[in-house]
Structures are given as C-alpha cells and as structure tokens.
Design an enzyme around this catalytic site. Sequence first.
Site, PDB file in Angstrom:
ATOM      1  N   ARG A 239      66.018  54.126 117.704  1.00 18.90           N
ATOM      2  CA  ARG A 239      65.847  52.794 117.099  1.00 18.90           C
ATOM      3  C   ARG A 239      65.013  52.845 115.819  1.00 18.90           C
ATOM      4  O   ARG A 239      64.269  51.907 115.503  1.00 18.90           O
ATOM      5  CB  ARG A 239      65.229  51.807 118.098  1.00 18.90           C
ATOM      6  CG  ARG A 239      66.073  51.601 119.348  1.00 18.90           C
ATOM      7  CD  ARG A 239      65.465  50.527 120.241  1.00 18.90           C
ATOM      8  NE  ARG A 239      66.232  50.359 121.462  1.00 18.90           N
ATOM      9  CZ  ARG A 239      67.323  49.598 121.597  1.00 18.90           C
ATOM     10  NH1 ARG A 239      67.761  48.936 120.535  1.00 18.90           N
ATOM     11  NH2 ARG A 239      67.945  49.511 122.748  1.00 18.90           N
ATOM     12  N   ARG A 240      65.109  53.937 115.093  1.00 17.31           N
ATOM     13  CA  ARG A 240      64.407  54.052 113.806  1.00 17.31           C
ATOM     14  C   ARG A 240      65.373  54.342 112.656  1.00 17.31           C
ATOM     15  O   ARG A 240      64.944  54.604 111.545  1.00 17.31           O
ATOM     16  CB  ARG A 240      63.361  55.166 113.866  1.00 17.31           C
ATOM     17  CG  ARG A 240      62.336  54.986 114.969  1.00 17.31           C
ATOM     18  CD  ARG A 240      61.198  55.950 114.824  1.00 17.31           C
ATOM     19  NE  ARG A 240      60.273  55.898 115.948  1.00 17.31           N
ATOM     20  CZ  ARG A 240      59.035  56.336 115.927  1.00 17.31           C
ATOM     21  NH1 ARG A 240      58.548  56.881 114.826  1.00 17.31           N
ATOM     22  NH2 ARG A 240      58.271  56.261 116.997  1.00 17.31           N
ATOM     23  N   ILE A 242      67.479  56.936 112.656  1.00  6.00           N
ATOM     24  CA  ILE A 242      67.710  58.385 112.533  1.00  6.00           C
ATOM     25  C   ILE A 242      69.172  58.718 112.800  1.00  6.00           C
ATOM     26  O   ILE A 242      69.775  59.531 112.091  1.00  6.00           O
ATOM     27  CB  ILE A 242      66.775  59.148 113.489  1.00  6.00           C
ATOM     28  CG1 ILE A 242      65.324  58.986 113.030  1.00  6.00           C
ATOM     29  CG2 ILE A 242      67.151  60.637 113.542  1.00  6.00           C
ATOM     30  CD1 ILE A 242      64.303  59.614 113.951  1.00  6.00           C
ATOM     31  N   ALA A 273      76.081  50.449 121.522  1.00  2.00           N
ATOM     32  CA  ALA A 273      75.267  50.576 120.307  1.00  2.00           C
ATOM     33  C   ALA A 273      75.854  51.593 119.323  1.00  2.00           C
ATOM     34  O   ALA A 273      75.991  51.283 118.129  1.00  2.00           O
ATOM     35  CB  ALA A 273      73.831  50.938 120.672  1.00  2.00           C
ATOM     36  N   TYR A 278      79.142  52.846 114.315  1.00  2.99           N
ATOM     37  CA  TYR A 278      80.301  53.447 113.653  1.00  2.99           C
ATOM     38  C   TYR A 278      81.148  52.393 112.944  1.00  2.99           C
ATOM     39  O   TYR A 278      81.644  52.626 111.833  1.00  2.99           O
ATOM     40  CB  TYR A 278      81.147  54.205 114.668  1.00  2.99           C
ATOM     41  CG  TYR A 278      80.434  55.377 115.305  1.00  2.99           C
ATOM     42  CD1 TYR A 278      79.596  56.193 114.558  1.00  2.99           C
ATOM     43  CD2 TYR A 278      80.594  55.674 116.658  1.00  2.99           C
ATOM     44  CE1 TYR A 278      78.929  57.261 115.132  1.00  2.99           C
ATOM     45  CE2 TYR A 278      79.943  56.753 117.239  1.00  2.99           C
ATOM     46  CZ  TYR A 278      79.107  57.532 116.475  1.00  2.99           C
ATOM     47  OH  TYR A 278      78.451  58.594 117.050  1.00  2.99           O
TER      48      TYR A 278
END
Length: 322
Positions: A239-240, A242, A273, A278
Amino acid sequence: MATPATLSLSFSLDPQHHLPHHYCCATHFKPHQTLLFNSTTPLPKYPLLFHPKSDRYIVKSSSSSSPPSPSSTTAPEPDPEPASPYFLDTLGTGRFLTNEELDKLKFLDGFSYSQELESGVLCVRVMRAEEMDMTISLLAESFAESMAMASAYDTLLKFFIKQYLMERRSLMPHAVTLVGFFRKKKQQEDDDEEEEEELAGTVEVSFDKRGANTSPPTPTPPKNSPYICNMTVKHQLRRRGIGWHLLKASEELISQMSSTRDVYLHCRMIDEAPFNMYIKAGYHVVKTDTILILLMLQRRKHLMCKKLPVVTISEESSDEEC
C-alpha cells in the site's frame, strides 16, 4: 491483502528438470578458440575479442601461444574490448553469446529505475547473484501466503524456488528477475542515522520466445511476446505504490529490450486489488480460465494484455542510478 500479482512458478517433482544443463566445455583454451560459457565453470579472465567474420566472441590467451623469435615481425595486437559487464563475469549461460546478447547484457547491467515515494525512495534493478537468497525468501513467503501452505513446507518450497530462479537466470538476457529496494526517508531527529535499504519486492520479465516459461499458466500467453509474472511486495511495505512501480519498471525495460509492444500477464480472479491496478495501468482482459480449471485445484485467472507506447531514444530509464 492479496499479493500484487499472481505467482506462476513452475515446479516439477522430477529432479532432472531443475538440474543445470550439462555442457561439454574444454578446460584449456587455445588461441582463437570459440568460448563456450559453462554454468558450472568460472569464467576465464581472458579478453573477449570480436571475430570479424561472425557475430560471436572468441577468447584469446597470450600464454598459450609461443613467443615470437627476435628475427620475426609480429603484427600489433588489436585493442581489447572494454571490461565486461558484471553479469558476464557471474552468469553461466551454457551457450554461445552473440554480439546482440552481449549488448543486451551490458544494458541490463546498467538498468535502474528510481522513484521517490511519499515514505521513501524505491530503486528497481536486475537481481544479482548475491541477492538471490533474499529474493527466494520473499517469494517463498508470498507463495505460501497465497496458497495457505503450512510453515513445515518452507524449506522444500525455498529449494524449488531456488532451482527455478537459477534456471531463469541462465536465460539472461532473454528473461530477467528484477528486485526493488526501498529506502525510508529520514526523520528530522534521525539525521545522524544512515539510511538502510531493504528488499521491497520482485518481479520476473521475459522478453521473447527464448525466455518464455516452458510451462506457463493458463490461459496461455503467446510465447514470442513479453510476459510479466511472479510480482510480489513485502507484506510490511504494501500500500505504498511499490507494486505499481515494479510494473512500470518492467514495462520500461520491455520497451528497451523488445520490439514487440504487446505485453501479457496473469491475474487471479479473486485478487481484486491487483486487477484494479492492472486496469488502471492500461491492461485489458484477453481470456479467462473456464470453471474446469477448478478441477485441477487451481484458481481461475485472467490473461491480460497491454500495448506499450513507442519509447523515443531521448527517454531515460531512471532519474538516478541505484
């Protein structure tokens, strides 16, 4: 939270499937003898010289030739090629390297993708040999999480993943494993502390038919097209953004390494998610597993595709080197 992408490791219980291929390679090199890189033999420290009548490199050893007599004239030696890239010194391909493959290895050696995030800096580059063990641990953790495997199988799982990564690494530059290292931003009170990097994620990319997986998941993607798989992010660092930048680094590398613009990947139907990520990145569903795949104790998956834009020469792969 689900992992950022579907893991698609292909394992076999047949030990011969994962053993390094055996190649016959002479232990002594004669002048102008064609060099065959062997996956179990250290690369000899001889200069690589390009043969003008072919696209292959040859090795030349001055110690094996007889010294010239005082009366004879010796033609000047050609200037040696620049120092070989890191991956050429550490990678055993077990096959001849063409001029084009060597150029691609040099490019992979210098590839880096850096992105400043809200909480730190992410740097993505090609996995090196000494980083394989930490990559194995990360993949094993994610694979066990997605499959709800007991911890008792951890050692066996790591063994199979290591054989898989070694096999895939031998296919460079036709396939590559990328790793992302995350460095947290310093707090004002921690100015005296050194910044520490940690492995944040990994992703695998194949560029062409020679780098394609021999047993890809269903629905089967075209083997001659670039393919992204086995992307995962460390649980504590999710959730950053990455996962998003691992995907973008993969696409950027494909744009440089492949002339084919259609990129494929898989996403499990239950991974909402990653699927939304995508779709946001421009991928669309090409085909979906039938319900019959459940009889094989597998999750249903989408095969997704995206056409990459043409990259101009002026575009750079990163803002700074990792």
